[in-house]
Design an enzyme around this catalytic site. Structure first.
Site, mmCIF file in Angstrom:
data_model
loop_
_atom_site.group_PDB
_atom_site.id
_atom_site.type_symbol
_atom_site.label_atom_id
_atom_site.label_comp_id
_atom_site.label_asym_id
_atom_site.label_seq_id
_atom_site.Cartn_x
_atom_site.Cartn_y
_atom_site.Cartn_z
ATOM 1 N N HIS A 1 -3.097 -5.180 1.579
ATOM 2 C CA HIS A 1 -2.501 -5.401 2.901
ATOM 3 C C HIS A 1 -2.511 -6.886 3.276
ATOM 4 O O HIS A 1 -3.384 -7.334 4.026
ATOM 5 C CB HIS A 1 -3.293 -4.631 3.974
ATOM 6 C CG HIS A 1 -3.174 -3.153 3.911
ATOM 7 N ND1 HIS A 1 -2.272 -2.447 4.669
ATOM 8 C CD2 HIS A 1 -3.844 -2.245 3.175
ATOM 9 C CE1 HIS A 1 -2.393 -1.159 4.419
ATOM 10 N NE2 HIS A 1 -3.339 -1.001 3.512
ATOM 11 N N CYS B 1 0.833 -1.203 0.000
ATOM 12 C CA CYS B 1 0.000 0.000 0.000
ATOM 13 C C CYS B 1 0.873 1.260 0.000
ATOM 14 O O CYS B 1 1.473 1.586 -1.022
ATOM 15 C CB CYS B 1 -0.988 -0.044 1.161
ATOM 16 S SG CYS B 1 -2.368 1.116 0.961
ATOM 17 N N GLU C 1 -0.705 -8.365 5.379
ATOM 18 C CA GLU C 1 -0.419 -8.518 6.815
ATOM 19 C C GLU C 1 -1.687 -8.541 7.662
ATOM 20 O O GLU C 1 -1.654 -8.910 8.835
ATOM 21 C CB GLU C 1 0.518 -7.394 7.288
ATOM 22 C CG GLU C 1 -0.095 -6.020 7.434
ATOM 23 C CD GLU C 1 -0.232 -5.250 6.131
ATOM 24 O OE1 GLU C 1 -0.605 -4.068 6.192
ATOM 25 O OE2 GLU C 1 0.033 -5.829 5.043
#
Length: 202
Positions: free
Chosen positions: A181, A82, A183
């Protein structure tokens, strides 16, 4: 390189803890990076999601921007998510005046291309190099890649608001970037792809 490389997470701002949590499951040493000395200790670096203009200003303030550029030019593997994708872009559309990037990937990235926070969404993305099902990607105020140079490999795309395919994952040499994202998903496959890239880059 040892079989357990050290992968740093740029800890100026953004999803630092989330990336560290995923990396800690993947047989690597991890480190937060907020100084040039800490940068010197890592074999690869994750540039997390967050706010790209804030990250840029803090990198300058902490004396990290030029050392980051130098390490990337010297071949250190890096992965940006991002805002981190924006930081690794050579060119940015919609940049704030004075906004700087680390660069390294020959691409033009458009900030906030998919819309504001309220227009966040999830979408399955087929990622080149990932086994199994498409990656369930989470997009939050996400950029997309407008254009790429000849050395850049497109790893994944999704339909944009206008229905046209938009590039959301790329690789150039030891550099990777996604506009989403990973994560935050509980799926470590893309982080594992980056770890393998770091291990193979020695």
């Amino acid at each position: 390189m040892t079989s357990r490389p050290t992968i740093g997470v740029l800890a100026l701002q953004g999803d630092v803890a989330e990336h560290l949590r995923v990396l800690d499951t993947l047989d690597v040493h991890t480190a937060k990076v907020i100084s040039p000395d800490q940068l010197d200790t890592v074999d690869g670096l994750v540039l997390p999601g967050g706010e790209s203009t804030t990250m840029s200003k803090l990198a300058v303030r902490y004396g990290l921007l030029e050392p980051l550029r130098k390490r990337v030019r010297a071949g250190m593997p890096a992965y940006g998510t991002c805002a981190g994708m924006i930081m690794l872009a050579d060119r940015v559309e919609g940049a704030v005046e004075g906004q700087e990037t680390v660069g390294g990937i020959d691409m033009t990235v458009r900030r906030n291309a998919f819309g504001r926070q309220t227009e966040s969404f999830e979408a399955p993305v087929d990622i080149d190099g990932l086994d199994g099902a498409p990656f369930d990607a989470l997009f939050i105020r996400a950029p997309w890649v407008e254009r790429t140079g000849p050395e850049v490999t497109v790893l994944g795309s999704v339909p944009g608001p206008d229905g046209a395919g938009r590039i959301v994952a790329v690789r150039q040499g030891g550099l990777m970037a996604t506009s989403f994202h990973p994560e935050l998903t509980g799926d470590a496959r893309i982080h594992r792809l980056f770890v393998d890239l770091v291990k193979g880059h020695a």
